[in-house]
Each structure stands twice: as C-alpha cells, then as structure tokens.
Scaffold this motif. Structure first.
Motif, PDB file in Angstrom:
ATOM      1  N   MET A 141      29.397-106.180 -17.843  1.00  0.00           N
ATOM      2  CA  MET A 141      28.945-105.247 -18.854  1.00  0.00           C
ATOM      3  C   MET A 141      28.748-106.015 -20.155  1.00  0.00           C
ATOM      4  O   MET A 141      29.528-106.885 -20.502  1.00  0.00           O
ATOM      5  CB  MET A 141      29.993-104.152 -19.073  1.00  0.00           C
ATOM      6  N   LEU A 142      27.682-105.684 -20.827  1.00  0.00           N
ATOM      7  CA  LEU A 142      27.397-106.273 -22.136  1.00  0.00           C
ATOM      8  C   LEU A 142      27.078-105.129 -23.091  1.00  0.00           C
ATOM      9  O   LEU A 142      26.195-104.312 -22.817  1.00  0.00           O
ATOM     10  CB  LEU A 142      26.198-107.224 -22.037  1.00  0.00           C
ATOM     11  N   ILE A 143      27.832-105.046 -24.187  1.00  0.00           N
ATOM     12  CA  ILE A 143      27.552-104.060 -25.225  1.00  0.00           C
ATOM     13  C   ILE A 143      26.949-104.847 -26.379  1.00  0.00           C
ATOM     14  O   ILE A 143      27.591-105.727 -26.950  1.00  0.00           O
ATOM     15  CB  ILE A 143      28.825-103.317 -25.668  1.00  0.00           C
ATOM     16  N   TYR A 144      25.706-104.554 -26.697  1.00  0.00           N
ATOM     17  CA  TYR A 144      24.928-105.392 -27.609  1.00  0.00           C
ATOM     18  C   TYR A 144      24.349-104.550 -28.735  1.00  0.00           C
ATOM     19  O   TYR A 144      23.719-103.516 -28.500  1.00  0.00           O
ATOM     20  CB  TYR A 144      23.800-106.062 -26.820  1.00  0.00           C
ATOM     21  N   ASP A 145      24.564-104.992 -29.967  1.00  0.00           N
ATOM     22  CA  ASP A 145      23.982-104.339 -31.140  1.00  0.00           C
ATOM     23  C   ASP A 145      22.615-104.965 -31.387  1.00  0.00           C
ATOM     24  O   ASP A 145      22.510-106.109 -31.828  1.00  0.00           O
ATOM     25  CB  ASP A 145      24.895-104.531 -32.349  1.00  0.00           C
ATOM     26  N   VAL A 146      21.579-104.215 -31.092  1.00  0.00           N
ATOM     27  CA  VAL A 146      20.213-104.727 -31.202  1.00  0.00           C
ATOM     28  C   VAL A 146      19.865-105.059 -32.649  1.00  0.00           C
ATOM     29  O   VAL A 146      19.248-106.081 -32.928  1.00  0.00           O
ATOM     30  CB  VAL A 146      19.202-103.706 -30.623  1.00  0.00           C
ATOM     31  N   SER A 147      20.287-104.218 -33.589  1.00  0.00           N
ATOM     32  CA  SER A 147      19.968-104.444 -35.004  1.00  0.00           C
ATOM     33  C   SER A 147      20.608-105.710 -35.538  1.00  0.00           C
ATOM     34  O   SER A 147      19.981-106.488 -36.244  1.00  0.00           O
ATOM     35  CB  SER A 147      20.417-103.248 -35.850  1.00  0.00           C
ATOM     36  N   ALA A 148      21.879-105.918 -35.206  1.00  0.00           N
ATOM     37  CA  ALA A 148      22.606-107.093 -35.696  1.00  0.00           C
ATOM     38  C   ALA A 148      22.436-108.300 -34.784  1.00  0.00           C
ATOM     39  O   ALA A 148      22.823-109.414 -35.148  1.00  0.00           O
ATOM     40  CB  ALA A 148      24.086-106.767 -35.844  1.00  0.00           C
ATOM     41  N   GLU A 149      21.870-108.084 -33.600  1.00  0.00           N
ATOM     42  CA  GLU A 149      21.707-109.128 -32.584  1.00  0.00           C
ATOM     43  C   GLU A 149      23.030-109.824 -32.283  1.00  0.00           C
ATOM     44  O   GLU A 149      23.147-111.051 -32.329  1.00  0.00           O
ATOM     45  CB  GLU A 149      20.642-110.147 -33.009  1.00  0.00           C
ATOM     46  N   GLU A 150      24.048-108.987 -31.976  1.00  0.00           N
ATOM     47  CA  GLU A 150      25.360-109.540 -31.641  1.00  0.00           C
ATOM     48  C   GLU A 150      26.076-108.646 -30.636  1.00  0.00           C
ATOM     49  O   GLU A 150      25.767-107.466 -30.499  1.00  0.00           O
ATOM     50  CB  GLU A 150      26.211-109.726 -32.886  1.00  0.00           C
ATOM     51  N   ILE A 151      27.033-109.244 -29.965  1.00  0.00           N
ATOM     52  CA  ILE A 151      27.823-108.537 -28.974  1.00  0.00           C
ATOM     53  C   ILE A 151      28.890-107.707 -29.676  1.00  0.00           C
ATOM     54  O   ILE A 151      29.490-108.135 -30.655  1.00  0.00           O
ATOM     55  CB  ILE A 151      28.483-109.533 -28.002  1.00  0.00           C
ATOM     56  N   ILE A 152      29.107-106.511 -29.141  1.00  0.00           N
ATOM     57  CA  ILE A 152      30.173-105.627 -29.606  1.00  0.00           C
ATOM     58  C   ILE A 152      31.248-105.627 -28.516  1.00  0.00           C
ATOM     59  O   ILE A 152      30.939-105.465 -27.338  1.00  0.00           O
ATOM     60  CB  ILE A 152      29.641-104.190 -29.824  1.00  0.00           C
ATOM     61  N   ASN A 153      32.498-105.808 -28.898  1.00  0.00           N
ATOM     62  CA  ASN A 153      33.570-105.891 -27.914  1.00  0.00           C
ATOM     63  C   ASN A 153      34.137-104.539 -27.516  1.00  0.00           C
ATOM     64  O   ASN A 153      34.701-104.398 -26.440  1.00  0.00           O
ATOM     65  CB  ASN A 153      34.690-106.792 -28.419  1.00  0.00           C
ATOM     66  N   GLN A 154      34.013-103.555 -28.395  1.00  0.00           N
ATOM     67  CA  GLN A 154      34.551-102.240 -28.085  1.00  0.00           C
ATOM     68  C   GLN A 154      33.644-101.184 -28.699  1.00  0.00           C
ATOM     69  O   GLN A 154      33.140-101.354 -29.808  1.00  0.00           O
ATOM     70  CB  GLN A 154      35.958-102.102 -28.648  1.00  0.00           C
ATOM     71  N   LEU A 155      33.463-100.093 -27.977  1.00  0.00           N
ATOM     72  CA  LEU A 155      32.568 -99.044 -28.419  1.00  0.00           C
ATOM     73  C   LEU A 155      33.098 -97.707 -27.914  1.00  0.00           C
ATOM     74  O   LEU A 155      33.559 -97.611 -26.780  1.00  0.00           O
ATOM     75  CB  LEU A 155      31.166 -99.283 -27.835  1.00  0.00           C
ATOM     76  N   THR A 156      33.043 -96.699 -28.747  1.00  0.00           N
ATOM     77  CA  THR A 156      33.350 -95.342 -28.318  1.00  0.00           C
ATOM     78  C   THR A 156      32.048 -94.572 -28.305  1.00  0.00           C
ATOM     79  O   THR A 156      31.325 -94.553 -29.295  1.00  0.00           O
ATOM     80  CB  THR A 156      34.350 -94.668 -29.287  1.00  0.00           C
ATOM     81  N   LEU A 157      31.754 -93.953 -27.204  1.00  0.00           N
ATOM     82  CA  LEU A 157      30.518 -93.191 -27.038  1.00  0.00           C
ATOM     83  C   LEU A 157      30.890 -91.718 -26.910  1.00  0.00           C
ATOM     84  O   LEU A 157      31.540 -91.320 -25.944  1.00  0.00           O
ATOM     85  CB  LEU A 157      29.778 -93.671 -25.786  1.00  0.00           C
ATOM     86  N   ALA A 158      30.522 -90.914 -27.887  1.00  0.00           N
ATOM     87  CA  ALA A 158      30.836 -89.487 -27.878  1.00  0.00           C
ATOM     88  C   ALA A 158      29.558 -88.705 -27.584  1.00  0.00           C
ATOM     89  O   ALA A 158      28.599 -88.767 -28.355  1.00  0.00           O
ATOM     90  CB  ALA A 158      31.415 -89.064 -29.224  1.00  0.00           C
ATOM     91  N   LEU A 159      29.544 -88.003 -26.470  1.00  0.00           N
ATOM     92  CA  LEU A 159      28.352 -87.278 -26.018  1.00  0.00           C
ATOM     93  C   LEU A 159      28.672 -85.808 -25.799  1.00  0.00           C
ATOM     94  O   LEU A 159      29.774 -85.461 -25.384  1.00  0.00           O
ATOM     95  CB  LEU A 159      27.861 -87.859 -24.686  1.00  0.00           C
ATOM     96  N   SER A 160      27.665 -84.976 -26.023  1.00  0.00           N
ATOM     97  CA  SER A 160      27.789 -83.576 -25.617  1.00  0.00           C
ATOM     98  C   SER A 160      27.671 -83.539 -24.099  1.00  0.00           C
ATOM     99  O   SER A 160      27.262 -84.522 -23.461  1.00  0.00           O
ATOM    100  CB  SER A 160      26.677 -82.745 -26.261  1.00  0.00           C
ATOM    101  N   ALA A 161      28.007 -82.412 -23.500  1.00  0.00           N
ATOM    102  CA  ALA A 161      27.905 -82.286 -22.046  1.00  0.00           C
ATOM    103  C   ALA A 161      26.477 -82.524 -21.577  1.00  0.00           C
ATOM    104  O   ALA A 161      26.243 -83.226 -20.583  1.00  0.00           O
ATOM    105  CB  ALA A 161      28.394 -80.912 -21.597  1.00  0.00           C
ATOM    106  N   SER A 162      25.508 -81.982 -22.306  1.00  0.00           N
ATOM    107  CA  SER A 162      24.115 -82.163 -21.885  1.00  0.00           C
ATOM    108  C   SER A 162      23.667 -83.613 -22.051  1.00  0.00           C
ATOM    109  O   SER A 162      22.910 -84.133 -21.230  1.00  0.00           O
ATOM    110  CB  SER A 162      23.181 -81.212 -22.646  1.00  0.00           C
ATOM    111  N   GLU A 163      24.139 -84.288 -23.086  1.00  0.00           N
ATOM    112  CA  GLU A 163      23.797 -85.705 -23.269  1.00  0.00           C
ATOM    113  C   GLU A 163      24.438 -86.547 -22.171  1.00  0.00           C
ATOM    114  O   GLU A 163      23.808 -87.481 -21.656  1.00  0.00           O
ATOM    115  CB  GLU A 163      24.241 -86.187 -24.647  1.00  0.00           C
TER     116      GLU A 163
END
Length: 81
Positions: free
Chosen positions: A1-23
């Motif tokens: 798995m690679l979590i990548y910040d496209v804007s900063a062009e760097e790897i992110i080590n941890q991310l929280t993804l909060a989604l609605s049920a439909s998302e």
C-alpha cells in the motif's frame, strides 16, 4: 500500500479516511470494478461539495508507465522494482 499526497508529491505514513455510508459504498464499487477490469487502473471518489478528491489505484506493475512520474518513482520503491 502506498498513501501518496499528489499535491506535495510525498508519501503519507498515516491517514484517516472518514466517509459517509454512500461514499463508502461508492468506494467499494469503484475498487471492485478496478479489480475486475484490469484495463483501468485508477478512479476518483469526490465528495458531493467537490472539496475533496480521493484517487484510488489498483497497482499493476505492467502499467507503471501510465502513472505520473513522481508517483511512479515512489510506487517503484514500494514495489522494489
């Protein structure tokens, strides 16, 4: 798995993804489609206010040439290519 910040062009080590049920359902559908249809390697999940955009990629080493150069370089490191 690679979590990548496209804007900063760097790897992110941890991310929280909060989604609605439909998302969350939409994300599952998009990932399932990408797995079943190898001719496509990515898709976008956007929120309804268009303030957030999540790019989802199913890694396909034979399609690395189709990715953005900075992303491809980081992905190659993760894949140890």
């Amino acid at each position: 798995m690679l979590i990548y910040d496209v804007s900063a062009e760097e790897i992110i080590n941890q991310l929280t993804l909060a989604l609605s049920a439909s998302e969350a359902e939409e994300l599952v559908e998009k990932l399932t489609y990408l797995i079943k249809h190898r001719e496509y390697h990515h898709d976008h999940l956007e929120d309804y206010e268009n303030t957030s955009n999540l790019n989802v990629v199913v890694i396909q080493p034979d399609k690395l040439h189709t990715y953005d150069e900075s992303f491809r370089d980081e992905l190659s490191k993760v894949l140890k290519l």
